[in-house]
Design a protein around this motif. Structure first.
Motif, short mmCIF file in Angstrom:
data_model
loop_
_atom_site.label_atom_id
_atom_site.label_comp_id
_atom_site.label_asym_id
_atom_site.label_seq_id
_atom_site.Cartn_x
_atom_site.Cartn_y
_atom_site.Cartn_z
N MET A 237 -38.68 7.46 61.08
CA MET A 237 -38.12 7.42 59.67
C MET A 237 -38.87 6.27 58.72
O MET A 237 -39.07 5.17 59.35
CB MET A 237 -36.65 6.94 59.81
N HIS A 238 -38.85 6.64 57.34
CA HIS A 238 -39.15 5.57 56.60
C HIS A 238 -38.33 4.58 56.11
O HIS A 238 -36.86 5.04 56.26
CB HIS A 238 -39.76 6.36 55.12
N ILE A 239 -38.73 3.33 56.29
CA ILE A 239 -37.55 2.31 56.03
C ILE A 239 -36.81 2.43 54.89
O ILE A 239 -35.41 2.03 54.71
CB ILE A 239 -38.32 0.77 55.78
N ALA A 240 -37.43 3.07 53.70
CA ALA A 240 -36.51 3.44 52.44
C ALA A 240 -35.17 4.39 52.97
O ALA A 240 -34.08 4.15 52.58
CB ALA A 240 -37.10 3.97 51.39
N GLN A 241 -35.57 5.29 53.91
CA GLN A 241 -34.50 6.21 54.34
C GLN A 241 -33.46 5.29 55.06
O GLN A 241 -32.19 5.52 55.01
CB GLN A 241 -35.03 7.29 55.04
N ALA A 242 -33.70 4.38 55.92
CA ALA A 242 -32.66 3.75 56.68
C ALA A 242 -32.18 2.70 55.93
O ALA A 242 -30.77 2.66 56.24
CB ALA A 242 -33.62 2.88 57.85
N LEU A 243 -32.55 2.03 54.83
CA LEU A 243 -31.72 1.16 54.10
C LEU A 243 -31.11 1.91 53.06
O LEU A 243 -30.13 1.27 52.41
CB LEU A 243 -33.00 0.37 53.13
N ALA A 244 -31.37 3.19 52.68
CA ALA A 244 -30.56 4.17 51.75
C ALA A 244 -29.31 4.45 52.49
O ALA A 244 -28.56 5.45 51.78
CB ALA A 244 -31.32 4.90 50.95
N GLY A 245 -29.38 4.32 53.64
CA GLY A 245 -28.05 4.85 54.31
C GLY A 245 -28.36 6.24 54.99
O GLY A 245 -27.16 6.87 55.34
N ARG A 246 -29.36 6.80 55.07
CA ARG A 246 -29.60 7.89 55.62
C ARG A 246 -29.22 8.02 57.15
O ARG A 246 -29.50 7.18 57.87
CB ARG A 246 -31.08 8.42 55.55
N GLU A 247 -28.61 9.12 57.46
CA GLU A 247 -28.04 9.21 58.89
C GLU A 247 -29.57 9.75 59.65
O GLU A 247 -30.22 10.40 59.13
CB GLU A 247 -26.95 10.53 58.76
N LEU A 248 -29.41 9.15 60.73
CA LEU A 248 -30.64 9.73 61.82
C LEU A 248 -30.30 11.20 62.22
O LEU A 248 -29.29 11.57 62.52
CB LEU A 248 -30.59 8.94 63.06
N ALA A 249 -31.23 12.27 61.95
CA ALA A 249 -31.12 13.43 62.09
C ALA A 249 -30.97 13.38 63.51
O ALA A 249 -31.40 12.83 64.41
CB ALA A 249 -32.25 14.12 61.56
N PRO A 250 -30.22 14.74 63.93
CA PRO A 250 -29.83 14.74 65.51
C PRO A 250 -31.28 15.12 66.14
O PRO A 250 -32.16 15.81 65.60
CB PRO A 250 -28.80 15.92 65.72
#
Lengths: 252, 469
Positions: A237-250
């Motif tokens: 996951m790109h850090i922007a996605q983790a910081l923007a609150g994206r859920e970890l895809a199953p």
């Protein structure tokens, strides 16, 4: 502040959500973001192959496009390093438009921590994660301390990532070894590149990590390709996605 | 090095080594172990970065004033009774050494490890002239017995497993078949070399540092073989590249502190031997100063700093490409990052693939004790090679096409859309086949229906909408 978003070519085409997450993160900090729609690429593929004549017009186009913004923010350390450390080859040293753009171009986490003084991001990421320190962010932009040198430096990615609730950052054996992407290196030196990437992934898996997080999607694209082909138990996951609150895809 | 050498293709030369996964991992782990030892030593000195800064500054100053310091060195070395010789290239170096051997009627040479004599092909040259040369460094003796060249400048036999050393020693030194105990093998080598030392008529060594203001030379070894090799015979020939010079004796400490720590993770080499002239009236000390392309590197603003190199090998130990592809894949006297800078300087055409045998991770630059910007120099070499029209035509054409694509935003959007759609709709056999080098071992990313720019045009109306796909 008048901020331009620079979305590297391969993120635009293959990983649009990384750019959307970057945009959301900046907007959440109250920044007005513009996306100059004629942008394409920073010219790094040509420059890194040694083809200056092919890189130069792309670099000039980039500078004209992004001139005049207070900051140009990009979710890729490698592309930012191209502008900051290697554009000098294509411009006169006293070219004001060039020096303005060079000095205004930032990697996303660098911009958040160093320019906006953000040290905490609201949200949670309840996962075991490991940070892949991409080489250009680490050793060309100095976004964190590197294992070779004894110079203390703040790790911008880590500061932001560990501010999320419930995140657990797992330690790696080789904290900042290259993943073997290296642009055209991944193709011209395929065997070595793949060996480096597989070893890198194994280190993250051995650390007990569920998801590898990095500031450069290019490293992740290479390692995701290896993970997917080998069905290895790790997600990226790109850090922007983790910081923007994206859920970890199953898990696939 | 002769211009008739075949052109080296690093990826091909590396293939077998990398594809032998257990061996590649074993090699990688062995070198990483040294890198970790080096880290511990670097961390133990609070002044580490200051030392690197000092070392780099001293070297830059020396290289800038090289002519003056070389003359000062020659005067001081001669004053103490050494004979100083000057060699413009490898051939002249070899002739000088041969003449000295002939003058002394010497047939048996005991040599300590020297990358300069490797660079000049001295062993082969002397053997062709009927002279017996024995390398006395253990690792180098092993590769010599196997008819190989060193794969690393500090750890010449790092590519060879102890079982393979056992086989070599069984063949050449008569040890028991299947013997793989390092202690036993080392004892066997020691016994074998002792005879060679006693028989040796002339000792040849390399030089780690030469000091202008004293005229002394310094040789660093861990086995003491150089000391023994020059203490028994009457004649000592020391061969050095002209860049090995330091201005003052006081500068030496900076380098001896950095050298062993960077090379093997030791605080200091086991033997740091100083030679100030011949040891007595009956003995001779000859110092051969070799250029062999160094002046040309000195003339280059871009590559001059590569002359700072003290041959510690830290860049090789840290290089993820070197660790996995092995030193022989570089087909150069000096492999790894520094070798990939020095090789093309000597023979651009022969070594044209070496600057590309690098992911530009920059670890070599950060580990270098004398601060050579190695990965930037490798990148600079790529530019030079393209300028010399030495880049393969398919890469050249590919980069021209990419440049056109990136200069035309509409074309870029169209190509992106087409590419993504093709990836989505075409069967995997068409996108993931042998023609696509990326996808032989890796899957391509799953292409999204919409690019970011298309999403932006739909969702953020403040920018003038364009005809985006």
């Amino acid at each position: 502040m008048n901020v331009a978003l620079f979305v590297p070519c391969y993120i635009d085409q293959f990983f649009p959500d990384v750019a959307i997450a970057t945009l959301e993160l900046l907007e959440a900090q109250g920044v007005t973001v513009h996306f100059p729609p004629s942008q394409t690429c920073c010219g790094q593929p040509m420059a890194n192959t040694g083809c200056s004549a092919e890189a130069a017009p792309v670099a000039r186009q980039f500078v004209e496009m992004f001139a005049g913004y207070d900051a140009v923010v990009c979710p890729s350390g490698s592309c930012v390093s191209m502008v900051r450390n290697h554009y000098g080859d294509y411009f006169a040293p006293d070219d004001e438009q060039f020096t303005q753009v060079r000095d205004a171009t930032f990697e996303l986490c660098e911009f958040l921590v160093d320019r906006l003084n953000v040290r905490e991001i609201e949200g949670r990421f309840p996962h075991k994660v490991s940070i892949h320190s991409s080489c250009h962010g680490l050793r060309e932009l100095r976004l964190g301390p590197c294992s070779e040198q004894q110079t203390p430096r703040e790790n911008r990615l880590r500061i932001l990532l560990e501010s999320l609730a419930d995140v657990e950052i797992m330690p790696l054996t080789r904290i900042d070894e290259c993943c073997g992407f290296g642009g055209t290196f991944a193709v011209t030196e395929r065997e070595t590149s793949v060996a480096m990437g597989v070893d890198r992934v194994q280190d993250h898996i051995a650390a007990g990590s569920e998801v590898m997080i990095a500031g450069d999607m290019s490293c992740l694209m290479h390692m995701q390709g290896l993970i997917s082909r080998r069905k290895m138990p790790l997600r990226v996951m790109h850090i922007a996605q983790a910081l923007a609150g994206r859920e970890l895809a199953p898990s696939p | 090095m002769s211009p008739s050498l075949p052109i080296i293709d690093h990826p091909r030369a590396a293939r077998d080594f990398v594809n032998n996964v257990p061996r590649s991992h074993w090699h990688d782990d062995a070198l990483w172990f040294v890198r970790v030892k080096r880290d511990r030593q670097a961390q133990s000195l609070p002044e580490w970065e200051y030392l690197r800064e000092q070392a780099s500054a001293i070297k830059q100053h020396t290289i800038a004033n090289l002519g003056t310091y070389l003359q000062e060195f020659e005067a001081n070395a001669s004053r103490m009774g050494a004979v100083v010789h000057w060699a413009a290239d490898a051939a002249e170096h070899n002739q000088i050494v041969l003449k000295l051997l002939q003058k002394n009627n010497a047939q048996r040479i005991i040599k300590s490890k020297s990358m300069l004599t490797e660079e000049c092909g001295l062993n082969e040259f002397l053997i062709d002239n009927g002279i017996d040369v024995v390398d006395t460094d253990l690792g180098e003796r092993i590769v010599q017995l196997r008819g190989e060249h060193p794969s690393h400048i500090v750890l010449p036999a790092i590519h060879i497993k102890k079982e393979e050393v056992g086989e070599t020693f069984h063949q050449h030194l008569g040890t028991r078949q299947g013997e793989a105990d390092p202690q036993v093998l080392t004892e066997a080598a020691r016994g074998h070399l002792r005879g060679k030392f006693l028989d040796g008529e002339v000792g040849i060594t390399g030089v780690n540092f030469a000091i202008a203001n004293t005229g002394g030379i310094v040789v660093c070894t861990n086995e003491g073989n150089a000391d023994l090799g020059v203490s028994l015979p009457r004649v000592h020939i020391a061969c050095m590249g002209i860049e090995k010079l330091l201005p003052r004796f006081a500068d030496l400490g900076v380098f001896t502190r950095l050298l062993a720590r960077s090379a093997t993770g030791q605080p200091i080499t086991s033997y740091t031997s100083h030679f100030h002239g011949p040891r007595d009236a009956q003995s001779e000390l000859h110092i051969v100063l070799v250029d062999n392309g160094r002046s040309r590197i000195r003339d280059s603003d871009t590559f001059r700093d590569s002359l700072n190199c003290i041959r510690c090998g830290a860049c090789m130990n840290t290089c993820p490409v070197y660790r996995r592809s092995g030193g022989h894949s570089y087909n150069a006297t000096v492999p790894g990052p520094i070798g990939s800078v020095l090789g093309p300087a000597r023979e651009p055409k022969v070594h044209k693939s070496l600057p590309y045998a690098c992911s530009l991770c920059g670890s070599c630059t950060d580990v270098c004790p004398v601060k050579i910007p190695l990965h930037h120099q490798l990148l600079a070499w790529r530019k030079v090679l393209v300028g010399k029209r030495l880049l393969a035509w398919n890469k050249r054409v590919g980069m021209k096409a990419a440049s056109i694509l990136f200069r035309h935003p509409r074309l870029f959007r169209f190509a992106g859309y087409t590419g993504r759609t093709a990836l989505r709709v075409l069967p995997k056999a068409l996108t993931h086949n042998r023609l696509n080098e990326w996808a032989i071992d890796r899957d391509l990313p799953t292409p999204p229906r919409q690019s970011f720019r298309a999403w932006y045009a739909e969702n953020r109306k403040q920018t003038k909408p364009e005809d985006v796909k």
